[in-house]
Design an enzyme around this catalytic site. Structure first.
Site, mmCIF file in Angstrom:
data_model
loop_
_atom_site.group_PDB
_atom_site.id
_atom_site.type_symbol
_atom_site.label_atom_id
_atom_site.label_comp_id
_atom_site.label_asym_id
_atom_site.label_seq_id
_atom_site.Cartn_x
_atom_site.Cartn_y
_atom_site.Cartn_z
ATOM 1 N N ASP A 128 55.957 38.117 -8.418
ATOM 2 C CA ASP A 128 55.511 38.529 -7.081
ATOM 3 C C ASP A 128 54.006 38.374 -6.906
ATOM 4 O O ASP A 128 53.274 38.112 -7.863
ATOM 5 C CB ASP A 128 55.937 39.982 -6.807
ATOM 6 C CG ASP A 128 55.639 40.936 -7.958
ATOM 7 O OD1 ASP A 128 54.869 40.557 -8.867
ATOM 8 O OD2 ASP A 128 56.152 42.058 -7.953
ATOM 9 N N GLU A 176 61.954 46.683 -3.067
ATOM 10 C CA GLU A 176 61.898 48.125 -2.856
ATOM 11 C C GLU A 176 63.267 48.673 -2.439
ATOM 12 O O GLU A 176 64.091 47.923 -1.916
ATOM 13 C CB GLU A 176 60.878 48.439 -1.757
ATOM 14 C CG GLU A 176 59.461 48.032 -2.096
ATOM 15 C CD GLU A 176 58.780 49.014 -3.046
ATOM 16 O OE1 GLU A 176 59.464 49.635 -3.877
ATOM 17 O OE2 GLU A 176 57.554 49.150 -2.962
ATOM 18 N N HIS A 183 61.968 50.106 -8.299
ATOM 19 C CA HIS A 183 61.859 48.715 -7.817
ATOM 20 C C HIS A 183 61.606 47.762 -8.982
ATOM 21 O O HIS A 183 61.023 48.132 -9.993
ATOM 22 C CB HIS A 183 60.802 48.569 -6.718
ATOM 23 C CG HIS A 183 59.373 48.662 -7.127
ATOM 24 N ND1 HIS A 183 58.537 49.674 -6.715
ATOM 25 C CD2 HIS A 183 58.600 47.862 -7.895
ATOM 26 C CE1 HIS A 183 57.327 49.478 -7.214
ATOM 27 N NE2 HIS A 183 57.337 48.391 -7.942
ATOM 28 N N ASN A 235 60.026 54.253 -8.297
ATOM 29 C CA ASN A 235 61.202 54.419 -7.434
ATOM 30 C C ASN A 235 62.319 53.444 -7.809
ATOM 31 O O ASN A 235 63.273 53.276 -7.064
ATOM 32 C CB ASN A 235 60.800 54.231 -5.971
ATOM 33 C CG ASN A 235 60.222 52.843 -5.718
ATOM 34 O OD1 ASN A 235 60.210 51.999 -6.605
ATOM 35 N ND2 ASN A 235 59.747 52.607 -4.506
HETATM 36 C C1 GLP Z 1 54.217 46.701 -9.312
HETATM 37 C C2 GLP Z 1 54.871 45.352 -9.627
HETATM 38 C C3 GLP Z 1 56.127 45.516 -10.466
HETATM 39 C C4 GLP Z 1 55.847 46.443 -11.629
HETATM 40 C C5 GLP Z 1 55.470 47.804 -11.092
HETATM 41 C C6 GLP Z 1 55.257 48.851 -12.169
HETATM 42 O O1 GLP Z 1 54.703 47.311 -8.164
HETATM 43 N N1 GLP Z 1 55.181 44.616 -8.450
HETATM 44 O O2 GLP Z 1 56.560 44.232 -10.906
HETATM 45 O O3 GLP Z 1 56.966 46.521 -12.456
HETATM 46 O O4 GLP Z 1 54.256 47.643 -10.366
HETATM 47 O O5 GLP Z 1 53.944 48.818 -12.620
HETATM 48 P P1 GLP Z 1 53.387 49.600 -13.873
HETATM 49 O O6 GLP Z 1 53.813 48.824 -15.060
HETATM 50 O O7 GLP Z 1 51.900 49.567 -13.670
HETATM 51 O O8 GLP Z 1 53.955 50.968 -13.837
#
Ligand code: GLP
Length: 233
Positions: free
Chosen positions: A67, A143, A138, A136
């Site tokens: 993404d 989402e 995702h 959440n």
């Molecule tokens: C973002 C990314 C996700 C990732 C998530 C969790 O929203 N788009 O791909 O898994 O963050 O991030 P973290 O590893 O910092 O908790």
């Protein structure tokens, strides 16, 4: 789902890097699906270390990132492009033509998404997809039930920006179907704030309210957790 519990974040990162390195050893022209967020940073550091020790070679590796924030330039330090350069790509001998990250400044988003999907198909599909997970549930930026980024995600990701209203409200993301088409998936989670979500993802019902729960239907998923993320299982 295979669940592997590491003692702590360092062990989680080492195990992940070893799995990625084995994938590259077994198939030097692997197509890797890569994730951002803070969770995979340690794994990327360890992968760079393995590369510098001379054990793996990225020349034939192809990557597709999950993404990108919509509206951010590549040069913006909060962009996922910048993140990937800093944390992995600039440290290894990957061919820059083999790196794919959605273009957050694309004029026509629909077209950008279609072309991105086509490139994945042309590359033969994703051999190994690395995933983190949002609080959440995702994955990528898919989402629960919404098209815009969830308020909780904006709040969680605001730690990388100077103010909450600087966090883009939209993103371009690989969809759930594409993620599910990957041959193998490794999902990482670290820390207690992910524990409840991880438990629901593994033991709860499959629901769009928790997008990661769909992974229960995938034939080859490894869930790599540290003890804190596994504490509610
Ligand atoms: C973002 C990314 C996700 C990732 C998530 C969790 O929203 N788009 O791909 O898994 O963050 O991030 P973290 O590893 O910092 O908790």
């Amino acid at each position: 789902m295979r669940i592997i519990i590491a003692k702590d974040y360092d062990e989680l990162s080492k195990k992940t890097a070893n799995l990625l390195a084995s994938q590259i050893t077994l198939k030097p022209n692997s197509v890797l699906g890569l994730a951002t967020g803070s969770t995979p940073v340690g794994a990327y550091n360890d992968l760079v270390r393995i590369y510098k020790e001379g054990d793996i070679n990225f020349t034939e590796v192809v990557t597709f990132n999950l993404d990108e924030y919509y509206g951010l330039d590549k040069e913006n330090p909060q962009s996922y492009y910048y993140f990937m350069m800093e944390n992995l790509f600039k440290h290894v001998n990957i061919n820059k033509h083999n790196i794919h990250i959605p273009n957050g400044r694309a004029k026509d988003i629909e077209l950008e998404c279609i072309e991105y999907e086509n490139k994945i198909k042309q590359a033969g599909g994703i051999d190994l997809q690395l995933l983190g997970i949002g609080r959440n549930g995702h994955i990528g930026f898919n989402e629960p039930d919404v098209k815009f980024l969830d308020e909780d995600t904006i709040e969680a990701n605001s730690r990388f920006f100077t103010a909450l209203d600087e966090v883009p409200r939209k993103a371009i993301s690989m969809g759930i179907k594409t993620i599910m088409h990957s041959r193998k998936i490794i999902l990482l989670a670290s820390g207690e704030e992910k524990a409840e979500t991880i438990n629901s993802m593994i033991n709860g019902k499959i629901t769009p309210e928790l997008p990661a729960s769909v992974l229960q239907l995938h034939p080859d998923v490894v869930v790599l957790l540290d003890e804190k993320a596994a504490c509610k299982l």
